[in-house]
Design a protein around this motif. Structure first.
Motif, PDB file in Angstrom:
ATOM      1  N   ILE A  58       3.346  14.844  -5.022  1.00  0.00           N
ATOM      2  CA  ILE A  58       2.540  14.713  -6.250  1.00  0.00           C
ATOM      3  C   ILE A  58       1.050  14.507  -5.934  1.00  0.00           C
ATOM      4  CG2 ILE A  58       2.120  13.289  -8.314  1.00  0.00           C
ATOM      5  CD1 ILE A  58       5.091  12.698  -8.438  1.00  0.00           C
ATOM      6  N   ASN A  59       0.751  13.616  -4.989  1.00  0.00           N
ATOM      7  CA  ASN A  59      -0.649  13.220  -4.818  1.00  0.00           C
ATOM      8  C   ASN A  59      -1.552  14.377  -4.358  1.00  0.00           C
ATOM      9  OD1 ASN A  59       0.761  10.864  -5.343  1.00  0.00           O
ATOM     10  ND2 ASN A  59      -0.594   9.595  -4.111  1.00  0.00           N
ATOM     11  N   PRO A  60      -1.208  15.083  -3.252  1.00  0.00           N
ATOM     12  CA  PRO A  60      -2.139  16.143  -2.853  1.00  0.00           C
ATOM     13  C   PRO A  60      -2.144  17.325  -3.827  1.00  0.00           C
ATOM     14  CG  PRO A  60      -0.224  16.106  -1.393  1.00  0.00           C
ATOM     15  CD  PRO A  60      -0.130  14.894  -2.270  1.00  0.00           C
TER      16      PRO A  60
ATOM     17  N   VAL B 124      11.351   7.353   0.400  1.00  0.00           N
ATOM     18  CA  VAL B 124      11.419   8.072  -0.891  1.00  0.00           C
ATOM     19  C   VAL B 124      10.022   8.093  -1.510  1.00  0.00           C
ATOM     20  CG1 VAL B 124      12.313   7.941  -3.263  1.00  0.00           C
ATOM     21  CG2 VAL B 124      13.876   7.648  -1.316  1.00  0.00           C
ATOM     22  N   LYS B 125       9.353   6.929  -1.521  1.00  0.00           N
ATOM     23  CA  LYS B 125       7.999   6.846  -2.094  1.00  0.00           C
ATOM     24  C   LYS B 125       7.036   7.737  -1.312  1.00  0.00           C
ATOM     25  CE  LYS B 125       5.021   4.805  -4.951  1.00  0.00           C
ATOM     26  NZ  LYS B 125       3.802   4.198  -4.608  1.00  0.00           N
ATOM     27  N   LEU B 126       7.160   7.720   0.029  1.00  0.00           N
ATOM     28  CA  LEU B 126       6.294   8.560   0.866  1.00  0.00           C
ATOM     29  C   LEU B 126       6.463  10.036   0.496  1.00  0.00           C
ATOM     30  CD1 LEU B 126       4.467   8.646   3.528  1.00  0.00           C
ATOM     31  CD2 LEU B 126       6.582   9.218   4.709  1.00  0.00           C
TER      32      LEU B 126
ATOM     33  N   ALA C 193       0.297  10.968 -17.912  1.00  0.00           N
ATOM     34  CA  ALA C 193      -1.138  10.854 -18.204  1.00  0.00           C
ATOM     35  C   ALA C 193      -1.931  10.331 -17.002  1.00  0.00           C
ATOM     36  CB  ALA C 193      -1.342   9.920 -19.386  1.00  0.00           C
ATOM     37  N   ASN C 194      -1.223   9.898 -15.984  1.00  0.00           N
ATOM     38  CA  ASN C 194      -1.860   9.282 -14.815  1.00  0.00           C
ATOM     39  C   ASN C 194      -2.622  10.290 -13.963  1.00  0.00           C
ATOM     40  OD1 ASN C 194      -1.411   6.544 -14.430  1.00  0.00           O
ATOM     41  ND2 ASN C 194      -0.590   6.916 -12.383  1.00  0.00           N
ATOM     42  N   LEU C 195      -3.767   9.876 -13.474  1.00  0.00           N
ATOM     43  CA  LEU C 195      -4.395  10.641 -12.401  1.00  0.00           C
ATOM     44  C   LEU C 195      -3.896   9.994 -11.117  1.00  0.00           C
ATOM     45  CD1 LEU C 195      -8.078  10.959 -13.640  1.00  0.00           C
ATOM     46  CD2 LEU C 195      -6.166  12.514 -14.010  1.00  0.00           C
ATOM     47  N   SER C 196      -3.322  10.764 -10.227  1.00  0.00           N
ATOM     48  CA  SER C 196      -2.788  10.168  -8.996  1.00  0.00           C
ATOM     49  C   SER C 196      -3.915   9.472  -8.245  1.00  0.00           C
ATOM     50  CB  SER C 196      -2.154  11.245  -8.104  1.00  0.00           C
ATOM     51  OG  SER C 196      -3.164  12.018  -7.509  1.00  0.00           O
ATOM     52  N   SER C 197      -3.528   8.525  -7.388  1.00  0.00           N
ATOM     53  CA  SER C 197      -4.555   7.788  -6.660  1.00  0.00           C
ATOM     54  C   SER C 197      -5.400   8.731  -5.801  1.00  0.00           C
ATOM     55  CB  SER C 197      -3.910   6.699  -5.793  1.00  0.00           C
ATOM     56  OG  SER C 197      -2.804   7.214  -5.104  1.00  0.00           O
ATOM     57  N   MET C 198      -4.770   9.825  -5.313  1.00  0.00           N
ATOM     58  CA  MET C 198      -5.536  10.751  -4.464  1.00  0.00           C
ATOM     59  C   MET C 198      -6.557  11.527  -5.296  1.00  0.00           C
ATOM     60  SD  MET C 198      -4.024  13.213  -1.501  1.00  0.00           S
ATOM     61  CE  MET C 198      -3.146  11.871  -0.724  1.00  0.00           C
TER      62      MET C 198
ATOM     63  N   MET D 147       0.837  -1.191   0.000  1.00  0.00           N
ATOM     64  CA  MET D 147       0.000   0.000   0.000  1.00  0.00           C
ATOM     65  C   MET D 147       0.878   1.249   0.000  1.00  0.00           C
ATOM     66  SD  MET D 147      -2.559  -1.355   2.957  1.00  0.00           S
ATOM     67  CE  MET D 147      -3.397   0.209   3.217  1.00  0.00           C
ATOM     68  N   ASN D 148       0.345   2.331  -0.566  1.00  0.00           N
ATOM     69  CA  ASN D 148       1.013   3.636  -0.463  1.00  0.00           C
ATOM     70  C   ASN D 148       1.056   4.059   0.990  1.00  0.00           C
ATOM     71  OD1 ASN D 148       1.597   4.382  -3.100  1.00  0.00           O
ATOM     72  ND2 ASN D 148      -0.272   5.596  -3.374  1.00  0.00           N
ATOM     73  N   GLY D 149       1.976   4.944   1.306  1.00  0.00           N
ATOM     74  CA  GLY D 149       1.942   5.566   2.622  1.00  0.00           C
ATOM     75  C   GLY D 149       2.596   4.723   3.696  1.00  0.00           C
TER      76      GLY D 149
ATOM     77  N   PRO E  90      -3.743  15.871 -14.215  1.00  0.00           N
ATOM     78  CA  PRO E  90      -2.881  14.684 -14.269  1.00  0.00           C
ATOM     79  C   PRO E  90      -1.459  15.005 -13.794  1.00  0.00           C
ATOM     80  CG  PRO E  90      -3.866  15.159 -16.429  1.00  0.00           C
ATOM     81  CD  PRO E  90      -4.197  16.300 -15.538  1.00  0.00           C
ATOM     82  N   ASN E  91      -0.713  13.966 -13.482  1.00  0.00           N
ATOM     83  CA  ASN E  91       0.639  14.147 -12.922  1.00  0.00           C
ATOM     84  C   ASN E  91       1.526  15.032 -13.795  1.00  0.00           C
ATOM     85  OD1 ASN E  91      -0.301  12.379 -11.049  1.00  0.00           O
ATOM     86  ND2 ASN E  91       1.049  10.676 -11.577  1.00  0.00           N
ATOM     87  N   GLY E  92       1.432  14.849 -15.116  1.00  0.00           N
ATOM     88  CA  GLY E  92       2.313  15.588 -16.022  1.00  0.00           C
ATOM     89  C   GLY E  92       2.050  17.088 -16.026  1.00  0.00           C
TER      90      GLY E  92
ATOM     91  N   GLN F 224       7.712  11.311  -2.276  1.00  0.00           N
ATOM     92  CA  GLN F 224       7.222  11.564  -3.640  1.00  0.00           C
ATOM     93  C   GLN F 224       5.699  11.695  -3.634  1.00  0.00           C
ATOM     94  OE1 GLN F 224       8.885   8.051  -5.458  1.00  0.00           O
ATOM     95  NE2 GLN F 224      10.649   9.163  -6.297  1.00  0.00           N
ATOM     96  N   ASN F 225       5.035  10.745  -2.971  1.00  0.00           N
ATOM     97  CA  ASN F 225       3.575  10.791  -2.911  1.00  0.00           C
ATOM     98  C   ASN F 225       3.079  12.018  -2.145  1.00  0.00           C
ATOM     99  OD1 ASN F 225       3.461   7.234  -2.708  1.00  0.00           O
ATOM    100  ND2 ASN F 225       2.687   8.435  -4.392  1.00  0.00           N
ATOM    101  N   SER F 226       3.856  12.453  -1.146  1.00  0.00           N
ATOM    102  CA  SER F 226       3.407  13.592  -0.328  1.00  0.00           C
ATOM    103  C   SER F 226       3.443  14.896  -1.118  1.00  0.00           C
ATOM    104  CB  SER F 226       4.256  13.715   0.946  1.00  0.00           C
ATOM    105  OG  SER F 226       5.514  14.304   0.661  1.00  0.00           O
TER     106      SER F 226
HETATM  107  O1  KPL Z   1       2.029   6.437  -6.578  1.00  0.00           O
HETATM  108  C1  KPL Z   1       1.419   7.205  -7.265  1.00  0.00           C
HETATM  109  C2  KPL Z   1      -0.007   7.416  -6.948  1.00  0.00           C
HETATM  110  O2  KPL Z   1      -0.759   7.939  -7.751  1.00  0.00           O
HETATM  111  O3  KPL Z   1      -0.390   7.016  -5.842  1.00  0.00           O
HETATM  112  C3  KPL Z   1       2.130   7.982  -8.352  1.00  0.00           C
HETATM  113  C4  KPL Z   1       3.544   7.482  -8.474  1.00  0.00           C
HETATM  114  C5  KPL Z   1       2.126   9.452  -8.024  1.00  0.00           C
HETATM  115  C6  KPL Z   1       1.551   7.733  -9.710  1.00  0.00           C
HETATM  116  O4  KPL Z   1       0.339   8.361  -9.953  1.00  0.00           O
END
Ligand code: KPL
Length: 302
Positions: free
Chosen positions: A190-192, A182-184, A248-253, A99-101, A200-202, A186-188
């Motif tokens: 990009i996601n919010p 690192v993932k935490l 192109a991704n929509l972040s999970s948040m 899981m994320n986080g 989208p992320n881009g 990054q997510n902290s």
């Molecule tokens: O992990 C992700 C997420 O959306 O939760 C990223 C890497 C930001 C990809 O969208």
């Protein structure tokens, strides 16, 4: 409970996009899926479409035996449901959380007789807005899991993951801790920010809200430093690269906000705020972000 007779049986908890992704990725070992969305699932992986019909048990139904391995692929808001299921049906199984986080260890602490492997993954899949049972694989990514060579079951799982080429890397506990931080971080960022900017992320890296990226990362790095977690020097450029690679991704948040659901903010920026508070480190940007994201969530009335 009687244990399954298969060489290594796997139950995936969660039937959202990531639960279905793992059902697809691990299909060679015929995992069961536990959740709320029954199969068939349609998986679009590039130009390939696969229809998957794994064995499915709703949360309230008992599986025929205790699985050897439980893969946690639920959203944070379902973690309690998952913990209850594990307590009833898989008390001695090996738990793998991708899981994320952060904070799974605390949330699952009452189950401390089970082995908990908290890993991290860059695999990503999104649900199709029009077709409830369809997901699209965005990236197979890489998955890192802590190796415990002295544990027979964990060793068997590692061998299985290699035999079936799941792209799971088995690394040391210290390595995994760094990767999770690192993932935490990054997510902290990009996601919010994508959730607040509704993009989208881009696009977020060109949005005015991206000015908050630097204070978010700086505060987060101070918290990591106090936890003695060594971090790579190129973290900021790596976040920009991650956003570009998943453009192109929509972040999970953002997906949660658009779906009108509770987000994972408490396991990401909220976790950083709680850890910072305990160490008396000021993190005003994270605190504000947590507040703003809660404002986008459905209000629970008691
Ligand atoms: O992990 C992700 C997420 O959306 O939760 C990223 C890497 C930001 C990809 O969208």
């Amino acid at each position: 409970m009687e244990r399954s007779r298969a060489p290594l049986s796997v139950a995936i908890l969660g039937t959202g996009a990531m639960g279905r992704y793992w059902a697809y990725r691990l299909r060679a070992v015929h995992p069961w899926v536990i959740g709320t969305v029954p199969p068939p699932y349609e998986i679009f992986d590039g130009h390939t479409k696969v229809v998957l019909v794994p064995r499915y048990y709703p949360w309230h139904e008992s599986p025929p035996a205790a699985p050897d391995v439980v893969l946690l692929a639920v959203k944070w808001r379902q973690l309690q449901t998952a913990a209850n299921w594990i307590r009833r049906h898989a008390a001695d199984s090996i738990l793998v959380s991708l899981m994320n986080g952060m904070g799974q260890e605390e949330a699952l602490r009452p189950l401390d007789h089970a082995i908990l492997l908290c890993g991290t993954t860059t695999a990503a899949a999104t649900r199709d807005d029009r077709e409830a049972h369809t997901i699209r694989v965005q990236s197979h990514g890489l998955t890192f899991v802590p190796a415990i060579p002295e544990h027979e079951g964990v060793q068997a799982l590692a061998t299985l993951s290699q035999a079936h080429r799941w792209a799971w890397a088995w690394v040391s506990t210290a390595d995994i801790l760094q990767r999770r931080w690192v993932k935490l971080l990054q997510n902290s960022v990009i996601n919010p920010l994508t959730a607040l900017a509704d993009c989208p992320n881009g696009e977020v890296i060109r949005h005015p809200i991206w000015r908050l990226a630097t204070p978010l990362l700086t505060e987060g790095m101070q918290v990591a430093a106090r936890q003695h977690v060594p971090l790579p020097d190129d973290l900021f450029p790596s976040i920009v690269t991650l956003a570009e690679n998943t453009a192109a991704n929509l972040s999970s948040m953002l997906q949660d906000v658009r779906a009108g659901e509770i987000t994972e903010i408490e396991a990401i920026n909220g976790y950083l705020v709680r850890t910072a508070d305990a160490a008396q480190i000021p993190v005003p940007t994270h605190r504000a972000i947590v507040h703003l994201i809660h404002g986008l969530e459905p209000q629970v009335t008691s």
